[in-house]
Motif scaffolding. Structure first.
Motif, PDB file in Angstrom:
ATOM      1  N   SER A 131      37.230 -28.177  22.040  1.00  0.00           N
ATOM      2  CA  SER A 131      38.306 -27.725  21.962  1.00  0.00           C
ATOM      3  C   SER A 131      38.892 -28.157  20.581  1.00  0.00           C
ATOM      4  CB  SER A 131      39.508 -28.298  23.231  1.00  0.00           C
ATOM      5  OG  SER A 131      40.895 -28.114  22.651  1.00  0.00           O
ATOM      6  N   HIS A 132      40.249 -27.887  19.974  1.00  0.00           N
ATOM      7  CA  HIS A 132      41.025 -28.578  19.094  1.00  0.00           C
ATOM      8  C   HIS A 132      41.189 -29.557  19.657  1.00  0.00           C
ATOM      9  CE1 HIS A 132      44.949 -27.857  21.063  1.00  0.00           C
ATOM     10  NE2 HIS A 132      44.270 -26.883  21.462  1.00  0.00           N
ATOM     11  N   GLN A 133      41.464 -29.905  20.961  1.00  0.00           N
ATOM     12  CA  GLN A 133      42.101 -31.193  21.107  1.00  0.00           C
ATOM     13  C   GLN A 133      41.379 -32.445  21.006  1.00  0.00           C
ATOM     14  OE1 GLN A 133      43.941 -31.543  24.804  1.00  0.00           O
ATOM     15  NE2 GLN A 133      43.837 -29.452  24.666  1.00  0.00           N
ATOM     16  N   ALA A 134      39.234 -31.874  20.622  1.00  0.00           N
ATOM     17  CA  ALA A 134      39.198 -33.255  19.897  1.00  0.00           C
ATOM     18  C   ALA A 134      39.547 -33.689  18.426  1.00  0.00           C
ATOM     19  CB  ALA A 134      37.075 -32.170  19.993  1.00  0.00           C
ATOM     20  N   THR A 135      39.916 -33.119  18.224  1.00  0.00           N
ATOM     21  CA  THR A 135      39.981 -33.680  16.457  1.00  0.00           C
ATOM     22  C   THR A 135      41.402 -34.148  16.795  1.00  0.00           C
ATOM     23  OG1 THR A 135      40.356 -31.480  15.560  1.00  0.00           O
ATOM     24  CG2 THR A 135      38.487 -32.873  15.082  1.00  0.00           C
ATOM     25  N   ARG A 136      42.241 -32.889  17.506  1.00  0.00           N
ATOM     26  CA  ARG A 136      43.649 -32.985  17.387  1.00  0.00           C
ATOM     27  C   ARG A 136      45.067 -32.757  18.162  1.00  0.00           C
ATOM     28  NH1 ARG A 136      46.010 -30.382  13.259  1.00  0.00           N
ATOM     29  NH2 ARG A 136      47.980 -31.747  14.036  1.00  0.00           N
ATOM     30  N   ALA A 137      44.985 -34.024  19.252  1.00  0.00           N
ATOM     31  CA  ALA A 137      44.912 -34.732  20.311  1.00  0.00           C
ATOM     32  C   ALA A 137      46.690 -33.250  20.608  1.00  0.00           C
ATOM     33  CB  ALA A 137      44.959 -36.104  21.106  1.00  0.00           C
ATOM     34  N   VAL A 138      46.607 -33.758  21.887  1.00  0.00           N
ATOM     35  CA  VAL A 138      48.132 -33.617  22.214  1.00  0.00           C
ATOM     36  C   VAL A 138      48.545 -34.587  23.387  1.00  0.00           C
ATOM     37  CG1 VAL A 138      47.999 -30.832  21.589  1.00  0.00           C
ATOM     38  CG2 VAL A 138      47.679 -31.937  23.960  1.00  0.00           C
ATOM     39  N   PRO A 139      50.037 -34.448  23.402  1.00  0.00           N
ATOM     40  CA  PRO A 139      50.219 -36.360  24.440  1.00  0.00           C
ATOM     41  C   PRO A 139      50.055 -35.350  25.676  1.00  0.00           C
ATOM     42  CG  PRO A 139      51.900 -35.553  22.968  1.00  0.00           C
ATOM     43  CD  PRO A 139      50.689 -34.050  22.912  1.00  0.00           C
ATOM     44  N   THR A 203      52.509 -19.691  16.456  1.00  0.00           N
ATOM     45  CA  THR A 203      52.928 -20.868  15.334  1.00  0.00           C
ATOM     46  C   THR A 203      52.033 -21.862  15.007  1.00  0.00           C
ATOM     47  OG1 THR A 203      54.533 -22.326  15.877  1.00  0.00           O
ATOM     48  CG2 THR A 203      55.590 -19.877  14.929  1.00  0.00           C
ATOM     49  N   LEU A 204      51.483 -22.108  16.351  1.00  0.00           N
ATOM     50  CA  LEU A 204      50.332 -23.066  15.781  1.00  0.00           C
ATOM     51  C   LEU A 204      49.053 -22.735  15.530  1.00  0.00           C
ATOM     52  CD1 LEU A 204      50.525 -25.280  19.485  1.00  0.00           C
ATOM     53  CD2 LEU A 204      51.663 -25.851  17.627  1.00  0.00           C
ATOM     54  N   HIS A 205      49.090 -21.936  14.560  1.00  0.00           N
ATOM     55  CA  HIS A 205      48.260 -21.206  14.509  1.00  0.00           C
ATOM     56  C   HIS A 205      48.195 -20.458  13.252  1.00  0.00           C
ATOM     57  CE1 HIS A 205      47.645 -21.219  18.693  1.00  0.00           C
ATOM     58  NE2 HIS A 205      46.063 -21.988  18.605  1.00  0.00           N
ATOM     59  N   PRO A 206      47.886 -21.055  12.103  1.00  0.00           N
ATOM     60  CA  PRO A 206      48.190 -20.287  10.409  1.00  0.00           C
ATOM     61  C   PRO A 206      47.843 -18.319  11.017  1.00  0.00           C
ATOM     62  CG  PRO A 206      47.446 -21.750  10.396  1.00  0.00           C
ATOM     63  CD  PRO A 206      47.296 -21.766  11.823  1.00  0.00           C
ATOM     64  N   LEU A 207      47.400 -18.564  11.725  1.00  0.00           N
ATOM     65  CA  LEU A 207      47.128 -16.790  11.945  1.00  0.00           C
ATOM     66  C   LEU A 207      48.299 -15.855  12.590  1.00  0.00           C
ATOM     67  CD1 LEU A 207      43.416 -15.639  12.721  1.00  0.00           C
ATOM     68  CD2 LEU A 207      44.478 -15.467  10.042  1.00  0.00           C
ATOM     69  N   ILE A 236      31.999 -25.419  15.135  1.00  0.00           N
ATOM     70  CA  ILE A 236      32.720 -23.949  14.532  1.00  0.00           C
ATOM     71  C   ILE A 236      34.584 -24.347  15.172  1.00  0.00           C
ATOM     72  CG2 ILE A 236      32.877 -22.008  13.758  1.00  0.00           C
ATOM     73  CD1 ILE A 236      30.646 -23.282  13.209  1.00  0.00           C
ATOM     74  N   PRO A 237      35.678 -24.538  14.565  1.00  0.00           N
ATOM     75  CA  PRO A 237      36.585 -24.310  14.725  1.00  0.00           C
ATOM     76  C   PRO A 237      36.853 -22.379  14.776  1.00  0.00           C
ATOM     77  CG  PRO A 237      37.134 -25.357  12.642  1.00  0.00           C
ATOM     78  CD  PRO A 237      35.465 -25.145  13.410  1.00  0.00           C
ATOM     79  N   VAL A 238      37.603 -21.817  16.228  1.00  0.00           N
ATOM     80  CA  VAL A 238      37.549 -20.979  16.672  1.00  0.00           C
ATOM     81  C   VAL A 238      38.614 -20.798  17.050  1.00  0.00           C
ATOM     82  CG1 VAL A 238      36.650 -18.474  17.538  1.00  0.00           C
ATOM     83  CG2 VAL A 238      35.321 -20.063  17.465  1.00  0.00           C
ATOM     84  N   ASP A 239      39.911 -21.613  15.914  1.00  0.00           N
ATOM     85  CA  ASP A 239      41.020 -22.147  16.312  1.00  0.00           C
ATOM     86  C   ASP A 239      42.101 -21.093  15.471  1.00  0.00           C
ATOM     87  OD1 ASP A 239      41.078 -22.837  13.890  1.00  0.00           O
ATOM     88  OD2 ASP A 239      41.061 -25.038  14.431  1.00  0.00           O
ATOM     89  N   GLY A 240      41.830 -19.953  14.557  1.00  0.00           N
ATOM     90  CA  GLY A 240      42.595 -18.827  13.447  1.00  0.00           C
ATOM     91  C   GLY A 240      43.749 -19.954  12.753  1.00  0.00           C
ATOM     92  N   GLY A 241      42.933 -21.406  12.006  1.00  0.00           N
ATOM     93  CA  GLY A 241      43.164 -22.544  11.374  1.00  0.00           C
ATOM     94  C   GLY A 241      43.895 -23.667  11.824  1.00  0.00           C
ATOM     95  N   ARG A 242      44.148 -24.018  13.030  1.00  0.00           N
ATOM     96  CA  ARG A 242      45.390 -24.600  13.963  1.00  0.00           C
ATOM     97  C   ARG A 242      44.995 -26.049  13.948  1.00  0.00           C
ATOM     98  NH1 ARG A 242      47.190 -24.627  20.553  1.00  0.00           N
ATOM     99  NH2 ARG A 242      48.129 -26.754  20.151  1.00  0.00           N
ATOM    100  N   THR A 243      43.631 -26.533  13.151  1.00  0.00           N
ATOM    101  CA  THR A 243      43.362 -27.731  13.246  1.00  0.00           C
ATOM    102  C   THR A 243      43.348 -28.353  11.387  1.00  0.00           C
ATOM    103  OG1 THR A 243      40.901 -26.709  12.651  1.00  0.00           O
ATOM    104  CG2 THR A 243      41.216 -27.842  15.236  1.00  0.00           C
ATOM    105  N   VAL A 244      43.085 -27.180  10.697  1.00  0.00           N
ATOM    106  CA  VAL A 244      43.575 -26.990   9.377  1.00  0.00           C
ATOM    107  C   VAL A 244      45.232 -27.336   9.423  1.00  0.00           C
ATOM    108  CG1 VAL A 244      41.770 -26.992   8.686  1.00  0.00           C
ATOM    109  CG2 VAL A 244      43.507 -24.591   8.489  1.00  0.00           C
ATOM    110  N   LEU A 245      45.989 -26.936  10.153  1.00  0.00           N
ATOM    111  CA  LEU A 245      47.163 -26.876   9.698  1.00  0.00           C
ATOM    112  C   LEU A 245      48.054 -28.822   9.812  1.00  0.00           C
ATOM    113  CD1 LEU A 245      50.002 -25.015   9.971  1.00  0.00           C
ATOM    114  CD2 LEU A 245      49.971 -25.787  12.562  1.00  0.00           C
ATOM    115  N   GLY A 246      49.409 -28.523   8.603  1.00  0.00           N
ATOM    116  CA  GLY A 246      49.413 -29.753   8.619  1.00  0.00           C
ATOM    117  C   GLY A 246      50.730 -30.395  10.349  1.00  0.00           C
ATOM    118  N   LEU A 247      51.777 -31.038  10.148  1.00  0.00           N
ATOM    119  CA  LEU A 247      52.480 -31.580  11.538  1.00  0.00           C
ATOM    120  C   LEU A 247      51.937 -30.704  12.220  1.00  0.00           C
ATOM    121  CD1 LEU A 247      52.831 -34.596  12.516  1.00  0.00           C
ATOM    122  CD2 LEU A 247      55.476 -33.270  12.458  1.00  0.00           C
TER     123      LEU A 247
END
Length: 252
Positions: A131-139, A203-207, A236-247
Motif C-alpha cells: 500500500s501507499h501507506q507503507a511509506t506515507r502513513a495516514v492517521p 486530488t490525493l493522486h496527481p493523475l 512498484i507504486p501503482v498510485d497515480g503519483g500519490r506517494t510523490v505528492l508533497g503534503l
C-alpha cells in the motif's frame, strides 16, 4: 496446458482483477477466500479455496491444487485485514494482533510459494500487494501501515535470499482503488458531502482520479511474467503519483 497461479483474497477488488487477468493463455488460478460468496462469479478455470490464507494448511492446499492444474508459476499475496487502531486508545494486544493479521498473510503465502518452487525445482515469481501507506502513513492506520511496511521489507529479503534459486519477489503499492470497499465507503457518505469526499480522494493522486482494480492487476501480471525477468526486490507504486505528492491532504 497453461500455468497455474495462486491469488489470496481473490474474490473481490484487486484480487478478483488479478485472477481475471491471469486466466489468459489457458492458465488456471486458485483463489483463496474466507467468504465463499466472494467467489460466486468464478468460472471453470478458477479453483476456489475457502479458508484463512494465513493458515499454513490452507496455503499448502492451495499450492497443491495449483500444481495439479499446471506448473505453479506465481503467487500473489493480496488478502488483507482493514481495521484501524491507535496505540493511545486500543489495547496493545489488539494493535499487535492487527499487525500480525496482515503480516502473517504475506509470510505464510511467501513461505508456501518458495517451498513449492524449490521442491519442484522450477523458477517462480511472487508479488505482494502492499500500500501507499507503507511509506506515507495516514492517521489511525498504524496496524495496516506497519504490516505493509514490513511486507515490503520481507519482499526485499526474499528477493536477495532466493534470487539465485530462480525465485523473484516483488511488490506493488496501490493508492486508492475503486474496489467494492471503496464503493461501500462512498455510499456511506451523506449525500450532501459525497461529491466533495470523492473529489478530495481524487486530488490525493496527481493523475486526478483513483485507480481501477484492473490497472493494479496489469502491473501484478507484468511482474509475474517473463517480461519482468530481471525485476527482483522492487516495490512498484501503482498510485497515480500519490506517494510523490508533497503534503498528503489526508494527513491534515
Amino acid at each position: 496446458m497453461g500455468h497455474s497461479f495462486v491469488v489470496t483474497g481473490g474474490g473481490r477488488g484487486i484480487g478478483k482483477a488479478v485472477v481475471e487477468r491471469l486466466l489468459g493463455d489457458r492458465n488456471t488460478v486458485v483463489a483463496v477466500e474466507h467468504d465463499p460468496a466472494a467467489l460466486d462469479w468464478a468460472g471453470p478455470r478458477v479453483i476456489p479455496v475457502i479458508g484463512d490464507a494465513a493458515d499454513e494448511e490452507v496455503a499448502a492446499w492451495a499450492a497443491d491444487l495449483a500444481q495439479e492444474s499446471g506448473p505453479l508459476r506465481g503467487w500473489v499475496n493480496n488478502a488483507a485485514v482493514f481495521r484501524d487502531a491507535s496505540v493511545h486508545s486500543a489495547p496493545i494486544a489488539e494493535v499487535r494482533a492487527l499487525i500480525a493479521a496482515n503480516l502473517d498473510l504475506a509470510v505464510v503465502g511467501c513461505a508456501t510459494a518458495v517451498r513449492h518452487f524449490l521442491d519442484a525445482g522450477t523458477p517462480g515469481a511472487i508479488v505482494n500487494v502492499t500500500s501507499h501507506q507503507a511509506t506515507r502513513a495516514v492517521p489511525g492506520g498504524l496496524p495496516y501501515a506497519t504490516a505493509k511496511a514490513a511486507t515490503e521489507g520481507l519482499t526485499r529479503s526474499l528477493a536477495v535470499e532466493y534470487g539465485r534459486r530462480g525465485i523473484r519477489v516483488n511488490a506493488v503499492a496501490p493508492g486508492t482503488v475503486a474496489t467494492e470497499r471503496y464503493e461501500a465507503f462512498m455510499a456511506a457518505q451523506p449525500p450532501e458531502s459525497a461529491a466533495a469526499v470523492e473529489e478530495q480522494l481524487a486530488t490525493l493522486h496527481p493523475l486526478g482520479r483513483v485507480a481501477a482494480p484492473a490497472e493494479v492487476a496489469s502491473v501484478v501480471a507484468h511482474l509475474l511474467s517473463d517480461d519482468a525477468s530481471f525485476v527482483n526486490g522492487a516495490t512498484i507504486p501503482v498510485d497515480g503519483g500519490r506517494t510523490v505528492l508533497g503534503l498528503d491532504p489526508e494527513a491534515r
